[in-house]
Design a protein around this motif. Structure first.
Motif, PDB file in Angstrom:
ATOM      1  N   PHE A   8      48.586  42.074  51.416  1.00 43.32           N
ATOM      2  CA  PHE A   8      47.687  43.151  51.850  1.00 43.32           C
ATOM      3  C   PHE A   8      46.347  43.050  51.137  1.00 43.32           C
ATOM      4  O   PHE A   8      45.287  43.062  51.754  1.00 43.32           O
ATOM      5  N   PHE A  47      49.698  45.086  58.994  1.00 43.19           N
ATOM      6  CA  PHE A  47      48.426  45.576  58.512  1.00 43.19           C
ATOM      7  C   PHE A  47      47.475  45.673  59.691  1.00 43.19           C
ATOM      8  O   PHE A  47      47.399  44.754  60.503  1.00 43.19           O
ATOM      9  N   THR A  48      46.752  46.769  59.783  1.00 39.14           N
ATOM     10  CA  THR A  48      45.769  46.930  60.848  1.00 39.14           C
ATOM     11  C   THR A  48      44.380  47.045  60.244  1.00 39.14           C
ATOM     12  O   THR A  48      44.150  47.815  59.311  1.00 39.14           O
ATOM     13  N   LEU A  57      38.403  49.752  58.028  1.00 39.26           N
ATOM     14  CA  LEU A  57      39.614  50.344  57.457  1.00 39.26           C
ATOM     15  C   LEU A  57      40.738  49.326  57.503  1.00 39.26           C
ATOM     16  O   LEU A  57      41.053  48.781  58.566  1.00 39.26           O
ATOM     17  N   LEU A  58      41.337  49.044  56.350  1.00 40.24           N
ATOM     18  CA  LEU A  58      42.507  48.179  56.258  1.00 40.24           C
ATOM     19  C   LEU A  58      43.690  49.053  55.892  1.00 40.24           C
ATOM     20  O   LEU A  58      43.706  49.669  54.822  1.00 40.24           O
ATOM     21  N   GLN A  59      44.670  49.139  56.793  1.00 43.16           N
ATOM     22  CA  GLN A  59      45.784  50.068  56.616  1.00 43.16           C
ATOM     23  C   GLN A  59      47.094  49.382  56.950  1.00 43.16           C
ATOM     24  O   GLN A  59      47.179  48.625  57.919  1.00 43.16           O
ATOM     25  N   GLY A  60      48.141  49.640  56.148  1.00 43.00           N
ATOM     26  CA  GLY A  60      49.445  49.028  56.372  1.00 43.00           C
ATOM     27  C   GLY A  60      50.504  50.045  56.728  1.00 43.00           C
ATOM     28  O   GLY A  60      50.273  51.259  56.670  1.00 43.00           O
ATOM     29  N   SER A  63      52.935  51.843  51.637  1.00 43.82           N
ATOM     30  CA  SER A  63      51.948  52.072  50.585  1.00 43.82           C
ATOM     31  C   SER A  63      51.988  50.875  49.636  1.00 43.82           C
ATOM     32  O   SER A  63      52.986  50.173  49.535  1.00 43.82           O
ATOM     33  N   THR A  72      48.174  53.162  47.181  1.00 46.24           N
ATOM     34  CA  THR A  72      47.312  53.475  48.312  1.00 46.24           C
ATOM     35  C   THR A  72      47.986  53.169  49.638  1.00 46.24           C
ATOM     36  O   THR A  72      48.809  52.259  49.735  1.00 46.24           O
ATOM     37  N   GLU A  73      47.631  53.949  50.647  1.00 46.37           N
ATOM     38  CA  GLU A  73      48.143  53.746  52.003  1.00 46.37           C
ATOM     39  C   GLU A  73      47.141  53.013  52.875  1.00 46.37           C
ATOM     40  O   GLU A  73      47.453  52.618  53.996  1.00 46.37           O
ATOM     41  N   GLY A  74      45.934  52.854  52.378  1.00 46.01           N
ATOM     42  CA  GLY A  74      44.896  52.162  53.129  1.00 46.01           C
ATOM     43  C   GLY A  74      43.584  52.208  52.378  1.00 46.01           C
ATOM     44  O   GLY A  74      43.402  52.997  51.441  1.00 46.01           O
TER      45      GLY A  74
END
Length: 248
Positions: A8, A47-48, A57-60, A63, A72-74
């Motif tokens: 990530f 991961f988006t 925004l990098l978000q998985g 967490s 972190t969640e994103g």
């Protein structure tokens, strides 16, 4: 989930160290990541990456640990505000600047110079192999460990996806590069404007982990995703660390 966490933030730091900006992509890129054991996929994660002209925004799905001290969640990169917002829970977020990140790496990660002394020699090879991935012409690159011949990373990259990186295109120095695994020398990959679509890691010649972009959509919907959720309190690094200490 340690390996997923590493992947990530490897992706995040790849994005932070790009040194160019061309025609802008707007939309989302979804990465699927998994390990292989006896031919079976395990520890799947996704991961988006939502991209607009002024925010990323990098978000998985899960967490992740950042620097071992922040969960972190994103991560929201606000180019218009020149800061980074780590989404650390349902009602709070951590806002930090480039200088804050460098200070944190020095504090928690130690000297990048010391880490570089322990890096193994990585060989870079352009294979000439090409493949179409999600409609994008991609080229295969191999990064191999000089000391461990069976350990290498195969990376398929395209020059057809370009982003506006804003402040992220600025030099970040050895501190950021030192955080990335030695088997992924990003300075060589991105100097020609490549973007990774598939990353395959091999150990002793056996495929162990795969991270691939299995969805790439150009769409204005990303604009709705790169906002701080309502009701979330945004804290400075100093206030966040003080709050963390007071809760212990």
């Amino acid at each position: 989930m340690k390996k997923q966490s590493s992947l990530f933030f490897t992706l995040l730091l790849l994005f932070l160290t790009t040194e160019y900006a061309h025609a802008q992509f707007e939309g989302k890129v979804v990465y699927n990541s998994y390990e292989l054991k006896s031919g079976e996929k395990i520890n799947n994660d996704r991961f988006t990456m939502f991209v607009t002209p002024d925010r990323i925004l990098l978000q998985g799905d899960n967490s992740y640990d950042f620097m071992g001290n922040i969960r972190t969640e994103g991560v929201l990169v606000r180019l218009d505000f020149e800061d980074f917002v780590f989404l650390t829970g349902k009602d709070k977020a951590l806002k930090i600047s480039k200088m804050d990140i460098t200070s944190m790496m020095n504090l928690f990660g130690g000297s990048s110079g010391n880490q570089r002394e322990n890096d193994t020699d990585i060989n870079y090879k352009r294979t000439g192999e090409r493949e179409t991935i999600n409609g994008f012409d991609s080229e295969k690159f191999i990064f191999s460990d000089e000391e461990h011949k069976g350990d290498y990373v195969s990376v398929w990259m395209t020059q057809d996806l370009q982003f506006n990186w804003g402040m992220l295109a600025e030099p970040w120095g050895d501190d950021v590069e030192g955080m990335i695994s030695g088997d992924f020398p990003i300075s060589l990959i991105f100097e020609e404007g490549y973007f990774p679509l598939r990353i395959e890691s091999y150990q002793d010649g056996e495929l162990k982990t795969v991270t691939e972009a299995d969805e790439i959509n150009e769409s204005s919907i990303a604009k709705a995703m790169v906002q701080i959720p309502s009701g979330v309190s945004v804290l400075s690094l100093q206030n966040y660390l003080f709050q963390q200490l007071s809760e212990q």
